[in-house]
Design a protein around this motif. Structure first.
Motif, PDB file in Angstrom:
ATOM      1  N   ALA A  11       0.834  -1.202   0.000  1.00 40.95           N
ATOM      2  CA  ALA A  11       0.000   0.000   0.000  1.00 40.95           C
ATOM      3  C   ALA A  11       0.871   1.255   0.000  1.00 40.95           C
ATOM      4  O   ALA A  11       0.578   2.236  -0.693  1.00 40.95           O
ATOM      5  N   ALA A  12       1.971   1.245   0.750  1.00 45.07           N
ATOM      6  CA  ALA A  12       2.863   2.397   0.779  1.00 45.07           C
ATOM      7  C   ALA A  12       3.517   2.612  -0.581  1.00 45.07           C
ATOM      8  O   ALA A  12       3.688   3.745  -1.044  1.00 45.07           O
ATOM      9  N   GLY A  13       3.858   1.550  -1.247  1.00 39.74           N
ATOM     10  CA  GLY A  13       4.441   1.668  -2.590  1.00 39.74           C
ATOM     11  C   GLY A  13       3.446   2.225  -3.582  1.00 39.74           C
ATOM     12  O   GLY A  13       3.791   3.037  -4.446  1.00 39.74           O
ATOM     13  N   LEU A  14       2.192   1.806  -3.488  1.00 40.51           N
ATOM     14  CA  LEU A  14       1.160   2.317  -4.392  1.00 40.51           C
ATOM     15  C   LEU A  14       0.884   3.789  -4.142  1.00 40.51           C
ATOM     16  O   LEU A  14       0.693   4.571  -5.079  1.00 40.51           O
ATOM     17  N   VAL A  15       0.864   4.199  -2.872  1.00 40.50           N
ATOM     18  CA  VAL A  15       0.630   5.605  -2.551  1.00 40.50           C
ATOM     19  C   VAL A  15       1.789   6.461  -3.043  1.00 40.50           C
ATOM     20  O   VAL A  15       1.601   7.563  -3.558  1.00 40.50           O
ATOM     21  N   ALA A  16       3.011   5.949  -2.929  1.00 33.34           N
ATOM     22  CA  ALA A  16       4.172   6.711  -3.380  1.00 33.34           C
ATOM     23  C   ALA A  16       4.213   6.827  -4.900  1.00 33.34           C
ATOM     24  O   ALA A  16       4.682   7.831  -5.443  1.00 33.34           O
ATOM     25  N   ALA A  17       3.715   5.819  -5.611  1.00 33.29           N
ATOM     26  CA  ALA A  17       3.772   5.825  -7.069  1.00 33.29           C
ATOM     27  C   ALA A  17       2.565   6.504  -7.703  1.00 33.29           C
ATOM     28  O   ALA A  17       2.579   6.788  -8.901  1.00 33.29           O
ATOM     29  N   ALA A  18       1.521   6.777  -6.934  1.00 38.01           N
ATOM     30  CA  ALA A  18       0.288   7.322  -7.496  1.00 38.01           C
ATOM     31  C   ALA A  18       0.463   8.680  -8.158  1.00 38.01           C
ATOM     32  O   ALA A  18      -0.069   8.898  -9.250  1.00 38.01           O
ATOM     33  N   PRO A  19       1.192   9.644  -7.574  1.00 36.14           N
ATOM     34  CA  PRO A  19       1.296  10.952  -8.250  1.00 36.14           C
ATOM     35  C   PRO A  19       1.947  10.874  -9.623  1.00 36.14           C
ATOM     36  O   PRO A  19       1.501  11.514 -10.565  1.00 36.14           O
ATOM     37  N   SER A  20       2.979  10.052  -9.762  1.00 33.04           N
ATOM     38  CA  SER A  20       3.625   9.969 -11.072  1.00 33.04           C
ATOM     39  C   SER A  20       2.780   9.188 -12.068  1.00 33.04           C
ATOM     40  O   SER A  20       2.835   9.435 -13.275  1.00 33.04           O
ATOM     41  N   ALA A  21       1.978   8.254 -11.589  1.00 32.46           N
ATOM     42  CA  ALA A  21       1.147   7.471 -12.501  1.00 32.46           C
ATOM     43  C   ALA A  21      -0.068   8.253 -12.965  1.00 32.46           C
ATOM     44  O   ALA A  21      -0.574   8.041 -14.063  1.00 32.46           O
ATOM     45  N   LEU A  22      -0.557   9.159 -12.123  1.00 34.37           N
ATOM     46  CA  LEU A  22      -1.758   9.900 -12.474  1.00 34.37           C
ATOM     47  C   LEU A  22      -1.463  11.186 -13.231  1.00 34.37           C
ATOM     48  O   LEU A  22      -2.367  11.811 -13.764  1.00 34.37           O
ATOM     49  N   THR A  23      -0.211  11.621 -13.263  1.00 32.61           N
ATOM     50  CA  THR A  23       0.146  12.837 -13.982  1.00 32.61           C
ATOM     51  C   THR A  23       0.174  12.546 -15.470  1.00 32.61           C
ATOM     52  O   THR A  23       0.846  11.608 -15.906  1.00 32.61           O
ATOM     53  N   PRO A  24      -0.554  13.290 -16.273  1.00 34.74           N
ATOM     54  CA  PRO A  24      -0.537  13.008 -17.710  1.00 34.74           C
ATOM     55  C   PRO A  24       0.813  13.355 -18.310  1.00 34.74           C
ATOM     56  O   PRO A  24       1.449  14.339 -17.948  1.00 34.74           O
ATOM     57  N   ALA A  25       1.253  12.516 -19.185  1.00 31.04           N
ATOM     58  CA  ALA A  25       2.526  12.744 -19.856  1.00 31.04           C
ATOM     59  C   ALA A  25       2.331  13.787 -20.951  1.00 31.04           C
ATOM     60  O   ALA A  25       1.368  13.740 -21.709  1.00 31.04           O
ATOM     61  N   LEU A  26       3.212  14.727 -21.010  1.00 32.60           N
ATOM     62  CA  LEU A  26       3.118  15.774 -22.016  1.00 32.60           C
ATOM     63  C   LEU A  26       4.059  15.427 -23.166  1.00 32.60           C
ATOM     64  O   LEU A  26       5.219  15.829 -23.180  1.00 32.60           O
ATOM     65  N   ALA A  27       3.575  14.634 -24.063  1.00 27.12           N
ATOM     66  CA  ALA A  27       4.360  14.234 -25.214  1.00 27.12           C
ATOM     67  C   ALA A  27       3.822  14.974 -26.424  1.00 27.12           C
ATOM     68  O   ALA A  27       2.680  14.788 -26.816  1.00 27.12           O
ATOM     69  N   TRP A  28       4.644  15.831 -26.994  1.00 23.77           N
ATOM     70  CA  TRP A  28       4.233  16.601 -28.152  1.00 23.77           C
ATOM     71  C   TRP A  28       4.944  16.059 -29.371  1.00 23.77           C
ATOM     72  O   TRP A  28       6.142  15.861 -29.362  1.00 23.77           O
ATOM     73  N   ALA A  29       4.184  15.808 -30.402  1.00 23.90           N
ATOM     74  CA  ALA A  29       4.764  15.301 -31.631  1.00 23.90           C
ATOM     75  C   ALA A  29       5.252  16.468 -32.480  1.00 23.90           C
ATOM     76  O   ALA A  29       4.648  17.535 -32.517  1.00 23.90           O
ATOM     77  N   ALA A  30       6.354  16.228 -33.151  1.00 27.70           N
ATOM     78  CA  ALA A  30       6.882  17.249 -34.051  1.00 27.70           C
ATOM     79  C   ALA A  30       5.990  17.338 -35.284  1.00 27.70           C
ATOM     80  O   ALA A  30       5.416  16.330 -35.717  1.00 27.70           O
ATOM     81  N   PRO A  31       5.821  18.527 -35.837  1.00 26.42           N
ATOM     82  CA  PRO A  31       4.990  18.636 -37.039  1.00 26.42           C
ATOM     83  C   PRO A  31       5.600  17.847 -38.188  1.00 26.42           C
ATOM     84  O   PRO A  31       6.817  17.768 -38.331  1.00 26.42           O
ATOM     85  N   THR A  32       4.723  17.246 -38.970  1.00 22.35           N
ATOM     86  CA  THR A  32       5.186  16.450 -40.103  1.00 22.35           C
ATOM     87  C   THR A  32       4.817  17.148 -41.397  1.00 22.35           C
ATOM     88  O   THR A  32       3.932  17.992 -41.445  1.00 22.35           O
ATOM     89  N   ASP A  33       5.526  16.778 -42.440  1.00 22.28           N
ATOM     90  CA  ASP A  33       5.231  17.327 -43.761  1.00 22.28           C
ATOM     91  C   ASP A  33       3.943  16.706 -44.278  1.00 22.28           C
ATOM     92  O   ASP A  33       3.613  15.568 -43.956  1.00 22.28           O
ATOM     93  N   PRO A  34       3.203  17.444 -45.100  1.00 23.92           N
ATOM     94  CA  PRO A  34       1.994  16.846 -45.682  1.00 23.92           C
ATOM     95  C   PRO A  34       2.379  15.703 -46.612  1.00 23.92           C
ATOM     96  O   PRO A  34       3.477  15.687 -47.170  1.00 23.92           O
ATOM     97  N   PRO A  35       1.497  14.732 -46.773  1.00 24.20           N
ATOM     98  CA  PRO A  35       1.824  13.605 -47.656  1.00 24.20           C
ATOM     99  C   PRO A  35       2.000  14.086 -49.092  1.00 24.20           C
ATOM    100  O   PRO A  35       1.340  15.036 -49.530  1.00 24.20           O
TER     101      PRO A  35
END
Length: 128
Positions: A11-35
Motif C-alpha cells: 500500500a505504501a508503494g502504491l501511494v508513493a507511485a500514485a502521483p507519477s502514474a496519475l500525472t498526464p505525460a506531455l508528449a508533443w509530436a513534431a509537425p510532419t510534412d503533408p503527404p
C-alpha cells in the motif's frame, strides 16, 4: 525490530507511485510534412456505387445470398451435430468423424461469410 507486513509495504508503494502514474505525460509530436501528392488516383468506388444503375439491387442481392448462406451453415451445423450424436448409436461407426468434419465445415463457412466484407475492404485499402 518489528517486521512491516507485506500489505502495508504494498500500500505504501502504491501511494508513493500514485502521483507519477496519475500525472498526464506531455508528449508533443513534431509537425510532419503533408503527404506527397499522388501521380494517379485510384478509382472512387463510393461514387461509382452511388451512380451505377442497379447498384441498390445488386447490394440487396448480395445481402440476400449472404443471409441464405448463413442459414445453410446453421442447418449444416445442426445436422452435423445430430449425426455426431445419433450416428454411432445407430451403428454407423464413422458417423462421429463425419459429424465433426461437418461441424467444422459449417463453422468455417459461417466465419468466411462473416469476415468476407472485412477482408475485401482490408485488402482494397492496403493496395490503395
Amino acid at each position: 525490530m518489528t517486521a512491516i507486513p507485506r500489505t502495508v509495504r504494498l500500500a505504501a508503494g502504491l501511494v508513493a507511485a500514485a502521483p507519477s502514474a496519475l500525472t498526464p505525460a506531455l508528449a508533443w509530436a513534431a509537425p510532419t510534412d503533408p503527404p506527397p501528392k499522388k501521380v494517379v488516383d485510384g478509382p472512387d468506388l463510393a461514387a461509382g456505387a452511388r451512380n451505377a444503375p442497379g447498384a441498390a439491387a445488386i447490394s440487396d442481392l448480395i445481402n440476400t445470398i449472404g443471409f441464405y448462406a448463413i442459414i445453410a451453415c446453421l442447418i449444416g451445423l445442426l445436422l452435423s451435430g445430430l449425426i455426431l450424436v445419433i450416428g454411432p448409436r445407430l451403428g454407423f461407426d464413422r458417423a462421429s468423424t463425419v459429424g465433426k468434419i461437418g461441424i467444422f465445415a459449417a463453422l468455417g463457412g459461417a466465419f468466411l461469410i462473416g469476415i468476407s466484407a472485412t477482408l475485401v475492404n482490408f485488402f482494397y485499402n492496403a493496395g490503395a
